[in-house]
Design an enzyme around this catalytic site. Sequence first.
Site, PDB file in Angstrom:
ATOM      1  N   ASP A  46       0.863  -1.165   0.000  1.00 16.38           N
ATOM      2  CA  ASP A  46       0.000   0.000   0.000  1.00 16.38           C
ATOM      3  C   ASP A  46       0.911   1.229   0.000  1.00 16.38           C
ATOM      4  OD1 ASP A  46      -3.181   0.577   1.670  1.00 16.38           O
ATOM      5  OD2 ASP A  46      -2.103   1.731   0.155  1.00 16.38           O
ATOM      6  N   GLU A  67     -10.316   7.036   4.262  1.00 19.24           N
ATOM      7  CA  GLU A  67      -9.228   6.591   5.118  1.00 19.24           C
ATOM      8  C   GLU A  67      -9.234   7.307   6.468  1.00 19.24           C
ATOM      9  OE1 GLU A  67      -6.348   6.172   1.289  1.00 19.24           O
ATOM     10  OE2 GLU A  67      -5.602   5.344   3.165  1.00 19.24           O
TER      11      GLU A  67
HETATM   12  C1  GLC Z   1      -4.447   4.188  -0.244  1.00 18.87           C
HETATM   13  C2  GLC Z   1      -5.288   3.034   0.268  1.00 18.87           C
HETATM   14  C3  GLC Z   1      -5.396   1.871  -0.695  1.00 18.87           C
HETATM   15  C4  GLC Z   1      -5.328   2.393  -2.115  1.00 18.87           C
HETATM   16  C5  GLC Z   1      -3.936   2.971  -2.314  1.00 18.87           C
HETATM   17  C6  GLC Z   1      -3.793   3.610  -3.706  1.00 18.87           C
HETATM   18  O1  GLC Z   1      -3.685   4.706   0.813  1.00 18.87           O
HETATM   19  O2  GLC Z   1      -4.919   2.497   1.527  1.00 18.87           O
HETATM   20  O3  GLC Z   1      -6.649   1.211  -0.431  1.00 18.87           O
HETATM   21  O4  GLC Z   1      -5.543   1.342  -3.043  1.00 18.87           O
HETATM   22  O5  GLC Z   1      -3.581   3.919  -1.329  1.00 18.87           O
HETATM   23  O6  GLC Z   1      -4.598   4.740  -3.801  1.00 18.87           O
END
Ligand code: GLC
Length: 590
Positions: free
Chosen positions: A266, A466
Site C-alpha cells: 500500500d 481513510e
Molecule cells: C491508499 C489506500 C489503498 C489504495 C492505495 C492507492 O492509501 O490504503 O486502499 O488502493 O492507497 O490509492
Amino acid sequence: MARMTVEEKVGQLIQGDIGTITPEDVRKYHIGSILAGGNSDPGGKYNADPADWLALSDAFYEASMDTRDGGVAIPAIFGIDAVHGQSNIVGATLFPHNIGLGATRNAELMRRIGRVTAIETRVTGMEWAFAPTVAVPQDDRWGRTYEGYSESPEVVASFAPAVVEGLQGKVGEPGFLDGEHVIVSVKHFLGDGGTTHGKDQGDTVLGEAELARIHGAGYPPAIAAGAQSVMASFNSFNGLKMHGNKHLLTDVLKGRMQFGGFVVGDWNGHGQVEGCSNERCPATFNAGLDMPMAPDSWKGLYESTLQAAKSGEIPMSRIDDAVARVLRVKMRLGLFEAGKPSSRPLGGKYELLGSAEHRAVARQAVRESLVLLKNNGGILPLAPGQTFLVAGDGADNMTKQAGGWTLSWQGTGTTRADFPNATTIFEGIRDQAQAAGGQAVLSVDGRYDTRPDVAIVVFGEDPYAEFQGDIPNLLYRSGDTADLDLLKRLKADGIPVVSVFISGRPLWMNREINASDAFVAAWLPGSEGAGVADVLLRDAKGGVQHDFKGTLSFSWPRTADQYANNVGQDGYDPLFAFGHGLTYAQPQEL
Ligand code: GLC
C-alpha cells in the site's frame, strides 16, 4: 527472466505514481507498474477528460516496451482505485459503496458490478483495479467502514469471489483476464478492519485464529476464484507492521494458502516497517512483499533495492520469485501481446462510461441497498402525484451521495457538472412526481411557501476517505443538531417527514429517528440517486414499484459508544440488529 539484468528485475518490482513518475522514467528504469492514487490525475486535473487518461496509459505502455537501450520489453501494468465503479473518471458509473452493497446480500449482483467496473476501467486504459476490499470492519469509528461489505465475515466471504470473478472473469472460462477484464487486488491483508479503536493504519491485537476467522474470511474464496494480486495492509498485527510480516505474507498467504499471484504494497506502507524508509526497505521484500507501492519514492527505492539485491541483503532467489510472480500475472493477462491500451478491445469506447445498461445495474444496486428502519403509519410508499418538499443538504448533492474515492481521494471539491451520467436523489423524486402530476420543490433549509403534503429530508455525512474519516464515537456530526432542528421544524408544522440518511457507517441517530415518521439508511448511493425514488414512491397507478429489500450488514447502535457492537458477540444489544430491515408489509410503530 534468464535474459533480464538485475536492473530490469528490480525495476519490475517497483510501482510509481503518475503524479511523480513519467513515461521516460519508466523507460529508463524499466519500471514494472504505475498507479493513479486518489489524487493523481492527468495534468493534475481531478476531472480530467477520459481521453487524457487513455493517452497517459498509452504513453506509459509504449515507454515500458521501448528497448532502444537493449534489454527485454516488459509491459508496465497500470493500477487504479476502481472501488465503486471506475470512480476516478468523469462520466463513469458510480456504484453504491460497499457498505450499501452489503445490505443487498446479493452476491450475483456483485458479479455484475465487477463486470461493469472492469469494462469501464479498460475503456480508459488501466488493467488493474485495487479492489475488492474484503475488510470486516469491527469498529465503526474507522474512516474506512464504508469500504467494507459487512461486519460479518460470512457476508464478506460470500461477496469476495463474486466480485473477483466479475472483475477478472471466471478461471478456466472464456473471458478470463481478457481485454474486457482486469486483475484484482484483494485488500488489505491482513486485519485492516480490526484495529484498536478503529484507528486507520493502527494495531490489530488478537489471536491469529480470530484474525483468520474474522479478517481473513474473504481471502480463501477470493484466491480460489483466481485473485491475481493481494494488497498488503498498513495496519500492524500485534505490533508488527503487515508490510514486514513474513509469517503472514510468506508462510501463511503464499505457503499455507498457496497464493500464486503477487503481493503489492500500500501507499509507502513499506516505509512504516521498523528500520525502513519510503526509499529503502529490504525487509519488506524479505518478508514476502513483491511490489512496493512507491508513489513518490520509487527512484530511491529502486536504487536501494538494486544495491540490496547486488549485496545479497535481498537474496536473488527472493528477487527472482517476486519477478516470476509479476511476470506470470502479466502473461496471464496477455499484456505482452496486447498492444497499447487505446488499440485494445475497449480502449477509447467512451460511450460505455455510464452507459444506460451500466447505470441500470447501479440503480438496481441502489434500490436493493436501502434499509428501512422506521415506517410509522405505513407512510411509505408515497403516492407520487403529491407536493413534496425535498430538503436537506444531501438532497441535490452528487458530492455527498457519492462519498469518498470519487474523482478525488476524499471525494470532495466536485461539482454537479462533474457527473454528466448521474441523478441526484432530488432529481429522481422530482422526475417521478412530475410524471404523476405532482411536484417536488427543492429547499435545502426546509423553508417553503406552498405547504407540502410530505417532506423528504436528505442529510448525512460529508465525504471522507481513510484516516480522515476516523471519529471518536458514533455521535452524528459530533452532536450538531442542525439537521435535527430541520426535522423538528417540519414536524412542528404538522408535515409528515421521511428521512433519507446518507452515511458511510451506522451512527447514533435516535433523536433524528424519533423526529421522523419514516427513516431510511441510504449509505453512499453513488451516481443513481433516482434509485431512491424507485422505492420511496409508488408508480403512477398507485402500485408498489419496488419494495425495500435491504437488510443491515452492520449493526445499528443504541448509543454513541456502541461502535464495536457486532453480531455474534457476547452482550450484543444494538438498536437495530444485523439483518434488520422493514418492508412495506411490515410497518413498525417506533
Ligand atoms: C491508499 C489506500 C489503498 C489504495 C492505495 C492507492 O492509501 O490504503 O486502499 O488502493 O492507497 O490509492
